[in-house]
Design an enzyme around this catalytic site. Structure first.
Site, short mmCIF file in Angstrom:
data_model
loop_
_atom_site.label_atom_id
_atom_site.label_comp_id
_atom_site.label_asym_id
_atom_site.label_seq_id
_atom_site.Cartn_x
_atom_site.Cartn_y
_atom_site.Cartn_z
NE ARG A 62 -27.47 -39.35 26.92
CZ ARG A 62 -27.04 -38.16 27.35
NH1 ARG A 62 -26.92 -37.16 26.52
NH2 ARG A 62 -26.72 -37.98 28.61
CB ILE A 89 -23.31 -36.00 25.23
CG1 ILE A 89 -22.14 -35.94 26.21
CG2 ILE A 89 -22.90 -36.66 23.92
CD1 ILE A 89 -21.86 -37.26 26.88
CG LEU A 90 -25.81 -31.33 21.56
CD1 LEU A 90 -25.18 -30.18 20.79
CD2 LEU A 90 -27.32 -31.14 21.69
CG ASN A 102 -18.13 -28.58 22.85
OD1 ASN A 102 -18.89 -27.90 23.53
ND2 ASN A 102 -17.24 -29.40 23.38
CG HIS A 104 -13.39 -29.59 26.32
ND1 HIS A 104 -14.41 -30.11 27.11
CD2 HIS A 104 -12.24 -30.09 26.80
CE1 HIS A 104 -13.86 -30.91 28.01
NE2 HIS A 104 -12.55 -30.92 27.85
CG ASP A 136 -17.09 -37.05 16.94
OD1 ASP A 136 -17.44 -36.85 18.13
OD2 ASP A 136 -16.01 -37.59 16.63
N GLY A 138 -19.16 -38.61 19.58
CA GLY A 138 -18.44 -39.00 20.78
C GLY A 138 -18.41 -37.86 21.79
#
Ligand code: GAR
Length: 211
Positions: A62, A89-90, A102, A104, A136, A138
């Site tokens: 990753r 996920i960045l 983002n 969602h 962030d 997470g």
């Protein structure tokens, strides 16, 4: 802005349409994806927008994929990265370098993750919706910029509910990104305010370290 997508790209298309108006304040310098040959990438390419693909499977881990994404994104020198239907996920290489938002399809902090619409339906909520937030490190956990609600109907399935959410989120995404570009923003802990203060756009990158 660089817009990241994984599939259809209808949110990206809404941004593309909005940015035709010079008063909108933002334009798309590139559209990136983790998947080859998606309709969204075809659409962006057809509209003359530079595109790039960094396939997740081409990297052994990753961190390497994240570094390659960061490299491609940074080459376009964006002021903002917009994850609009990007299903990966960045990591810190991207999020630590560029302010990124983002969209969602749920009212966070309820139903984070890749199956938000399915999870909200399964839980039996009567109202769900969409959230735009800063990224962030997470999963769907960064400071919220805006939200909009969508009532669940008795006969909804995942697809019908997601389509109604997407109608609402396209409008919210266009409005929010335009305001961020025109007015700037300030992040104070978990609170996001429009308007530039002594914290410039360049300082606004949000990571867990500078929270
Ligand atoms: C949108 O509903 C977006 O919120 C969601 O994917 C859809 C993409 O639609 N994103 C996520 O679920 C991210 N966890 P689009 O490709 O037509 O814009």
């Amino acid at each position: 802005m660089v817009v990241l997508i994984s599939g259809t790209g209808s949110n990206m298309a809404a941004l593309l349409e909005a940015s035709k108006d010079p008063d909108y304040g933002a334009s798309i310098v590139a559209v990136g994806s983790d998947r080859e040959g998606t309709p969204g990438i075809e659409l962006a390419g057809g509209a003359g927008v530079p595109t790039f693909v960094v396939p997740f499977r081409a990297y052994t881990d990753r961190a390497r994929w994240d570094a390659a994404m960061a490299e491609r994104i940074s080459g376009y020198r964006p002021d903002l990265v917009v994850s609009a239907g990007f299903m990966r996920i960045l990591g810190p290489a991207v999020v630590g370098r560029h302010p990124a938002v983002n969209i969602h399809p749920a009212l966070l902090p309820s139903f984070p993750g890749a199956h938000a619409v399915r999870d909200a339906l399964a839980h039996g909520v009567r109202i769900t919706g969409t959230t735009i937030h800063f990224l962030d490190e997470g999963v769907d956990s960064g400071p919220i910029i805006d939200q909009a609600s969508v009532p669940v109907q008795d006969d909804d399935d995942e697809s019908s509910l997601h389509e109604r959410i997407k109608e609402v989120e396209r409008k919210m995404l266009v409005d929010t990104v335009g305001r961020l570009a025109r007015e700037g923003w300030t992040i104070d802990g978990r609170h996001v305010r429009f308007g530039r203060t002594e914290h410039s756009v360049a300082d606004a990158t949000y990571t867990k370290e500078n929270r």
